[in-house]
Design a protein around this motif. Sequence first.
Motif, PDB file in Angstrom:
ATOM      1  N   HIS A 185       0.829  -1.214   0.000  1.00 41.33           N
ATOM      2  CA  HIS A 185       0.000   0.000   0.000  1.00 41.33           C
ATOM      3  C   HIS A 185       0.863   1.265   0.000  1.00 41.33           C
ATOM      4  N   MET A 186       1.921   1.220  -0.783  1.00 40.27           N
ATOM      5  CA  MET A 186       2.842   2.343  -0.855  1.00 40.27           C
ATOM      6  C   MET A 186       2.559   3.197  -2.086  1.00 40.27           C
ATOM      7  N   LYS A 187       2.816   4.487  -1.963  1.00 43.81           N
ATOM      8  CA  LYS A 187       2.702   5.413  -3.078  1.00 43.81           C
ATOM      9  C   LYS A 187       4.100   5.981  -3.363  1.00 43.81           C
ATOM     10  N   PRO A 188       4.702   5.582  -4.467  1.00 47.92           N
ATOM     11  CA  PRO A 188       6.041   6.082  -4.749  1.00 47.92           C
ATOM     12  C   PRO A 188       6.029   7.530  -5.253  1.00 47.92           C
ATOM     13  N   ILE A 189       7.026   8.284  -4.842  1.00 52.22           N
ATOM     14  CA  ILE A 189       7.301   9.596  -5.418  1.00 52.22           C
ATOM     15  C   ILE A 189       8.242   9.332  -6.590  1.00 52.22           C
ATOM     16  N   ILE A 190       7.823   9.715  -7.783  1.00 54.42           N
ATOM     17  CA  ILE A 190       8.561   9.373  -8.994  1.00 54.42           C
ATOM     18  C   ILE A 190       9.141  10.616  -9.646  1.00 54.42           C
ATOM     19  N   SER A 191      10.327  10.461 -10.211  1.00 55.36           N
ATOM     20  CA  SER A 191      10.970  11.535 -10.958  1.00 55.36           C
ATOM     21  C   SER A 191      11.767  10.902 -12.093  1.00 55.36           C
ATOM     22  N   CYS A 192      12.516  11.723 -12.833  1.00 59.09           N
ATOM     23  CA  CYS A 192      13.399  11.221 -13.885  1.00 59.09           C
ATOM     24  C   CYS A 192      14.843  11.387 -13.443  1.00 59.09           C
ATOM     25  N   ASP A 193      15.643  10.368 -13.673  1.00 55.28           N
ATOM     26  CA  ASP A 193      17.066  10.458 -13.336  1.00 55.28           C
ATOM     27  C   ASP A 193      17.809  11.252 -14.423  1.00 55.28           C
ATOM     28  N   PRO A 194      19.113  11.492 -14.283  1.00 55.71           N
ATOM     29  CA  PRO A 194      19.842  12.298 -15.264  1.00 55.71           C
ATOM     30  C   PRO A 194      19.813  11.753 -16.690  1.00 55.71           C
ATOM     31  N   GLU A 195      19.491  10.466 -16.840  1.00 54.91           N
ATOM     32  CA  GLU A 195      19.390   9.883 -18.179  1.00 54.91           C
ATOM     33  C   GLU A 195      17.970   9.958 -18.739  1.00 54.91           C
ATOM     34  N   VAL A 197      15.174   8.539 -17.233  1.00 51.84           N
ATOM     35  CA  VAL A 197      14.448   7.302 -16.944  1.00 51.84           C
ATOM     36  C   VAL A 197      13.736   7.471 -15.596  1.00 51.84           C
ATOM     37  N   TYR A 198      12.509   6.950 -15.504  1.00 48.70           N
ATOM     38  CA  TYR A 198      11.772   7.029 -14.234  1.00 48.70           C
ATOM     39  C   TYR A 198      12.535   6.309 -13.117  1.00 48.70           C
ATOM     40  N   TYR A 199      12.534   6.934 -11.943  1.00 39.70           N
ATOM     41  CA  TYR A 199      13.054   6.242 -10.766  1.00 39.70           C
ATOM     42  C   TYR A 199      12.247   6.672  -9.547  1.00 39.70           C
ATOM     43  N   THR A 200      12.328   5.908  -8.484  1.00 32.45           N
ATOM     44  CA  THR A 200      11.570   6.184  -7.275  1.00 32.45           C
ATOM     45  C   THR A 200      12.400   7.020  -6.311  1.00 32.45           C
ATOM     46  N   VAL A 201      11.912   8.222  -6.016  1.00 33.43           N
ATOM     47  CA  VAL A 201      12.592   9.113  -5.078  1.00 33.43           C
ATOM     48  C   VAL A 201      12.352   8.656  -3.643  1.00 33.43           C
ATOM     49  N   ALA A 202      11.116   8.266  -3.348  1.00 31.56           N
ATOM     50  CA  ALA A 202      10.741   7.816  -2.005  1.00 31.56           C
ATOM     51  C   ALA A 202       9.438   7.048  -2.100  1.00 31.56           C
ATOM     52  N   LYS A 203       9.094   6.333  -1.025  1.00 27.22           N
ATOM     53  CA  LYS A 203       7.835   5.611  -0.944  1.00 27.22           C
ATOM     54  C   LYS A 203       7.106   6.057   0.312  1.00 27.22           C
ATOM     55  N   VAL A 204       5.839   6.396   0.140  1.00 20.47           N
ATOM     56  CA  VAL A 204       5.059   6.920   1.264  1.00 20.47           C
ATOM     57  C   VAL A 204       3.698   6.235   1.307  1.00 20.47           C
ATOM     58  N   ARG A 205       3.016   6.420   2.411  1.00 18.64           N
ATOM     59  CA  ARG A 205       1.646   5.900   2.560  1.00 18.64           C
ATOM     60  C   ARG A 205       0.675   7.080   2.645  1.00 18.64           C
ATOM     61  N   GLY A 206      -0.218   7.162   1.677  1.00 19.04           N
ATOM     62  CA  GLY A 206      -1.254   8.176   1.721  1.00 19.04           C
ATOM     63  C   GLY A 206      -0.868   9.493   1.082  1.00 19.04           C
ATOM     64  N   SER A 207      -1.889  10.241   0.659  1.00 17.49           N
ATOM     65  CA  SER A 207      -1.660  11.490  -0.063  1.00 17.49           C
ATOM     66  C   SER A 207      -1.065  12.573   0.832  1.00 17.49           C
ATOM     67  N   ARG A 208      -1.405  12.581   2.122  1.00 15.43           N
ATOM     68  CA  ARG A 208      -0.859  13.604   3.015  1.00 15.43           C
ATOM     69  C   ARG A 208       0.651  13.472   3.134  1.00 15.43           C
ATOM     70  N   GLN A 209       1.124  12.241   3.354  1.00 12.38           N
ATOM     71  CA  GLN A 209       2.562  12.013   3.413  1.00 12.38           C
ATOM     72  C   GLN A 209       3.219  12.329   2.078  1.00 12.38           C
ATOM     73  N   ALA A 210       2.520  12.009   0.989  1.00  7.86           N
ATOM     74  CA  ALA A 210       3.076  12.252  -0.341  1.00  7.86           C
ATOM     75  C   ALA A 210       3.290  13.741  -0.570  1.00  7.86           C
ATOM     76  N   LYS A 211       2.305  14.560  -0.229  1.00  4.16           N
ATOM     77  CA  LYS A 211       2.446  16.013  -0.401  1.00  4.16           C
ATOM     78  C   LYS A 211       3.585  16.555   0.455  1.00  4.16           C
ATOM     79  N   SER A 212       3.706  16.063   1.677  1.00  2.00           N
ATOM     80  CA  SER A 212       4.780  16.517   2.570  1.00  2.00           C
ATOM     81  C   SER A 212       6.148  16.162   1.998  1.00  2.00           C
ATOM     82  N   LYS A 213       6.256  14.957   1.436  1.00  2.68           N
ATOM     83  CA  LYS A 213       7.528  14.534   0.866  1.00  2.68           C
ATOM     84  C   LYS A 213       7.852  15.328  -0.404  1.00  2.68           C
ATOM     85  N   LEU A 214       6.848  15.588  -1.238  1.00  2.00           N
ATOM     86  CA  LEU A 214       7.067  16.423  -2.421  1.00  2.00           C
ATOM     87  C   LEU A 214       7.603  17.791  -2.004  1.00  2.00           C
TER      88      LEU A 214
END
Length: 282
Positions: A185-195, A197-214
């Motif tokens: 039940h994890m929601k990954p924070i996703i971005s692009c690496d220097p090449e 390609v998608y990679y996972t910056v962090a994994k959080v639970r729920g939209s509130r944690q996701a916004k805080s991590k962003l």
Amino acid sequence: MQEKIIVVADSCCDVGQELQKKYNIRVIPVHIIYPEGEYEDGVNIDPRIVYQRFPKEIPTTSMPSFGEVQKFLEGLREEGYTHCISIHVSDHLSGTVNTVRSAAEEVDGLETFVYNTKDISFGSGVYAVYAADLVQKGIPFREICRRLEEKREDSHLMFYMDSLEYLKKGGRIGNVTYIIANVLHMKPIISCDPEGVYYTVAKVRGSRQAKSKLLEEAAAAAGDRKCWISVLNGNDEEGGKQMLKMVRERLPQGECIYCNQINASLAVNTGPGLIGLLVFPL
């Protein structure tokens, strides 16, 4: 000969119509394909239609053809443009940048600089705004190209989404990543690496944690520097407004240049419930 410069982006760069008009940015649309026919992204299909047809119907996308791009560039030359700066999403996520590069070689009388941002969505589109802003300030073509290369790693776009189902179906992530995220039940924070390609910056639970991590990641990228910020959403306007309020409180030195719904082409591969946050230090 006096330079007449135009900035171009593909529709996956998420440069909205307001920015297109303000900065005179032209957009090459990708295609959204449903059983009844093809639509041009940002032209004759609203992303809300895509969300309304989920989950029963998930369309496919295709990049513009060589012929379409060549005709597009020839049209710019006929308008009197002598130079073109063409901004595109990562070649690992779309083949459009390579098509444009090939087509540009066949168009005489228009010097074209093709820029692979190694990013996606407005993480790419912000470079089109940056370049167009320099054009309006009268900066020469080659100097703009040089500055773009210097800013290559300055775009910081991160996003999360309620479900990885659409990324999986689009082939953007593997089955293992998808299954693990669902089980935990994890929601990954996703971005692009220097090449690019998608990679996972962090994994959080729920939209509130996701916004805080962003917000935490955005603040780290901005530091104390003046910056442009942008908040994107995927059929979650209220979530986007909440995110923007949080960003303005945390980054008072930031100027919000764009806050909007992502284009249909991005919606196809991400599904509903997306929130994206961009920081672009100046």
